[in-house]
Motif scaffolding. Structure first.
Motif, mmCIF file in Angstrom:
data_model
loop_
_atom_site.group_PDB
_atom_site.id
_atom_site.type_symbol
_atom_site.label_atom_id
_atom_site.label_comp_id
_atom_site.label_asym_id
_atom_site.label_seq_id
_atom_site.Cartn_x
_atom_site.Cartn_y
_atom_site.Cartn_z
ATOM 1 N N ASP A 77 14.493 23.372 -33.493
ATOM 2 C CA ASP A 77 14.664 22.960 -31.908
ATOM 3 C C ASP A 77 15.180 24.217 -30.889
ATOM 4 O O ASP A 77 15.940 24.181 -30.013
ATOM 5 C CB ASP A 77 15.864 21.913 -31.621
ATOM 6 C CG ASP A 77 15.694 21.231 -30.223
ATOM 7 O OD1 ASP A 77 14.536 21.327 -29.392
ATOM 8 O OD2 ASP A 77 16.741 20.575 -29.805
ATOM 9 N N THR A 135 26.065 25.839 -25.792
ATOM 10 C CA THR A 135 27.189 24.933 -25.094
ATOM 11 C C THR A 135 28.496 25.912 -24.534
ATOM 12 O O THR A 135 29.041 25.584 -23.355
ATOM 13 C CB THR A 135 27.745 24.176 -26.507
ATOM 14 O OG1 THR A 135 26.680 23.150 -27.001
ATOM 15 C CG2 THR A 135 28.972 23.085 -25.804
ATOM 16 N N ASN A 138 27.843 27.625 -21.422
ATOM 17 C CA ASN A 138 27.744 26.413 -20.351
ATOM 18 C C ASN A 138 29.464 26.272 -19.820
ATOM 19 O O ASN A 138 29.530 26.209 -19.004
ATOM 20 C CB ASN A 138 27.063 25.355 -20.617
ATOM 21 C CG ASN A 138 25.467 25.491 -20.406
ATOM 22 O OD1 ASN A 138 25.036 26.303 -19.684
ATOM 23 N ND2 ASN A 138 24.885 24.998 -21.424
ATOM 24 N N HIS A 162 22.965 19.924 -21.987
ATOM 25 C CA HIS A 162 23.404 21.234 -22.107
ATOM 26 C C HIS A 162 24.296 21.158 -22.935
ATOM 27 O O HIS A 162 25.195 22.415 -23.055
ATOM 28 C CB HIS A 162 24.006 21.369 -20.671
ATOM 29 C CG HIS A 162 23.094 21.468 -19.504
ATOM 30 N ND1 HIS A 162 22.132 22.161 -19.212
ATOM 31 C CD2 HIS A 162 22.948 20.374 -18.439
ATOM 32 C CE1 HIS A 162 21.560 22.172 -17.955
ATOM 33 N NE2 HIS A 162 21.918 20.769 -17.555
ATOM 34 N N GLU A 221 18.689 22.965 -15.876
ATOM 35 C CA GLU A 221 17.442 23.489 -16.672
ATOM 36 C C GLU A 221 16.189 23.646 -15.386
ATOM 37 O O GLU A 221 15.998 22.698 -14.790
ATOM 38 C CB GLU A 221 16.928 22.750 -17.824
ATOM 39 C CG GLU A 221 17.640 22.687 -19.049
ATOM 40 C CD GLU A 221 16.920 22.004 -20.182
ATOM 41 O OE1 GLU A 221 16.383 22.609 -20.891
ATOM 42 O OE2 GLU A 221 16.710 20.929 -19.987
ATOM 43 N N THR A 256 18.386 27.898 -22.098
ATOM 44 C CA THR A 256 18.221 27.822 -23.618
ATOM 45 C C THR A 256 17.023 27.425 -24.184
ATOM 46 O O THR A 256 16.317 27.788 -25.130
ATOM 47 C CB THR A 256 19.395 26.899 -24.096
ATOM 48 O OG1 THR A 256 20.625 27.506 -23.345
ATOM 49 C CG2 THR A 256 19.360 26.895 -25.454
ATOM 50 N N LYS A 281 21.023 29.975 -28.559
ATOM 51 C CA LYS A 281 19.782 29.631 -29.694
ATOM 52 C C LYS A 281 18.968 30.705 -29.939
ATOM 53 O O LYS A 281 19.133 31.478 -30.846
ATOM 54 C CB LYS A 281 19.171 28.255 -29.181
ATOM 55 C CG LYS A 281 19.923 27.017 -28.915
ATOM 56 C CD LYS A 281 19.093 25.670 -29.339
ATOM 57 C CE LYS A 281 19.274 24.822 -28.745
ATOM 58 N NZ LYS A 281 18.670 23.462 -29.100
#
Ligand code: PMP
Length: 449
Positions: A77, A135, A138, A162, A221, A256, A281
């Motif tokens: 992902d 995470t 953010n 998020h 986003e 992300t 990520k």
């Protein structure tokens, strides 16, 4: 759609998955000491009765413990958008961990400034700090935004994601202020105390919410990617920037997933001007890493505040954040793997994937659509593609999605379990894409009968 036929096909694919994967099934059956039988509860989000267990992975390929090989369009992902264990990252990790030694020593390394400069080249923001996850990037960006604006609330888009950020678990309706996202686990307080919400692509609603004057930051986003892809309509992002500036609200772009849009994400590709940018990520090439960037002006304002504890226990930071290993991996990923040239190739592959899916949809005259954001493509079981998060949430079809995921997985293709989403990495080939195109068409043909 012939639902009876769909159910029959789904039952056949589920039975095949069990037959084909006895070792994964047995491992799952034995995992009595794990919460939900998995290392993390979301690993139960899989089409079929159990997850396939990972044996090994390299580039765009994954092998499971039953000996099957998959073309991997899930790529963790996005965590593996650089491909699995890319050689330059493996070498950087080996060098840092075993040759030099010292993964986490509470001391900076020179790699960090290289990464900061490269992130500036790509995204425009000029002062960077690190985390291990998106995470946390953010969370810390939110704290800094509250501190600098002295306002309590964060505004997000309905059905955004998020990470496990308390403030983001809000959806529009039923009343004007919105409500907790269904399933929100153990919320610390009523989410409308900390958050405001607006639909993506809805500038009127955004303006109404910002007019209250209590929103520290909009966290968004540039295209929604966690409820399928929802692309911004012309003028929407410029409108968001204009409204946030007018109301003294900071704009935080979470790149992300939208990193797929190019080497500098949507921010670079579309010349956006956020005050803060968060990412995680993929930048570590598989090693946990995240980052947030601030404008120099914002950074100076924060550092000039002697009432804010930015060096100890003030609520921003983590012991392992910016550790030497993660930063070395991030440097190798950005310098050698997710390069500008790699993005060009990934985008061309993604366009080929999109064309293949579109051809399949057209051949069977299905009311479906396909959306693409650079290296990421998503098929939607609805047409036209939804234009808001709430619209996208309503357009899901679990049975149909499970059938497509299982059909593909049983024949050697992995999609992201949370979506019908396919991501390209630098190692993906045209042949991989064409294999998907063929199997997708075959899955549709079976459905048509
Ligand atoms: N932001 C976005 C846009 C995401 O898609 C995700 C995860 N899907 C996150 C943040 C959180 O990432 P992590 O779980 O690695 O902290």
């Amino acid at each position: 759609m012939d639902r009876a036929r769909l159910r029959q096909l789904l039952a056949r694919e589920s039975a095949d998955a069990e037959r084909l994967n006895p070792r994964s099934r047995a491992a799952y059956g034995r995992a009595e000491h794990l919460f939900g039988r998995v290392p993390m509860t979301w690993m139960n989000k899989t089409a079929g009765a159990f997850p396939r267990y990972l044996e090994s992975a390299r580039g765009a390929r994954v092998q499971d413990i039953d000996g099957h090989e998959y073309i991997d369009f899930c790529l963790g992902d996005t965590g593996a958008m650089a491909g699995h264990s890319p050689a330059p990252v493996a070498e950087a990790v080996r060098h840092r961990f075993t040759v030099l030694g010292g993964a986490t020593a509470m001391l900076p390394t020179e790699d960090a400034e290289w990464v900061g400069a490269e992130l500036t080249r790509r995204f425009g923001l000029t002062r960077w700090s690190f985390s291990l996850t998106a995470t946390d990037a953010n969370r810390w960006a939110i704290r800094l935004a509250r501190a600098v604006t002295d306002r309590p609330k964060i505004l997000v888009n309905s059905y955004c994601y998020h990470g496990s950020v308390d403030e983001s678990l809000i959806v529009t309706g039923p009343g004007e202020r919105g409500s907790a996202r269904p399933g929100n686990v153990g919320a610390p307080c009523d989410v409308t105390l900390t958050s405001r919400v607006a639909e993506f692509n809805d500038l009127d609603q955004l303006e109404r919410e910002l007019a209250h004057g209590d929103v520290a930051a909009v966290l968004m986003e540039p295209a929604l990617t966690n409820i399928g892809i929802v692309l911004p309509e012309p003028g929407y992002l410029a409108g968001v920037r204009e409204l946030t500036r007018r109301h003294g609200t900071l704009l935080i772009n979470d790149e992300t997933h939208t990193f797929s849009a190019g080497p500098g994400g949507c921010t670079g590709a579309w010349q956006l001007e956020p005050d803060v940018l968060t990412i995680g990520k993929a930048i570590g090439g598989g090693v946990p890493a995240g980052a947030y960037g601030l404008s120099a002006e914002l950074a100076d304002r924060l550092l000039g505040r002697d009432d804010l504890d930015l060096v100890d226990m003030g609520g921003v930071g983590g012991t392992l954040a910016g550790n030497a290993l993660s930063v070395a991996a991030t440097r190798a990923t950005l310098e050698h793997v997710l390069t500008d040239e790699a993005f060009d190739r990934m985008h061309a592959l993604s366009a080929r994937f999109e064309a293949g899916v579109r051809a399949g949809i057209e051949r069977h005259a299905l009311p479906w659509s396909v959306s693409r954001l650079g290296a990421r493509t998503e098929y939607r079981l609805t047409d036209p593609a939804p234009r808001t998060g709430t619209g996208a949430a309503a357009a899901g079809d679990t049975e149909l999605e499970d059938y497509l995921h299982l059909y593909l997985a049983n024949r050697g293709i992995l999609l992201t379990p949370f979506h019908n989403m396919a991501l390209m990495c630098p190692d993906t080939t045209e042949r991989d894409v064409d294999t998907h195109t063929g199997l997708f068409a075959a899955a549709l043909a079976e459905l048509a009968g």
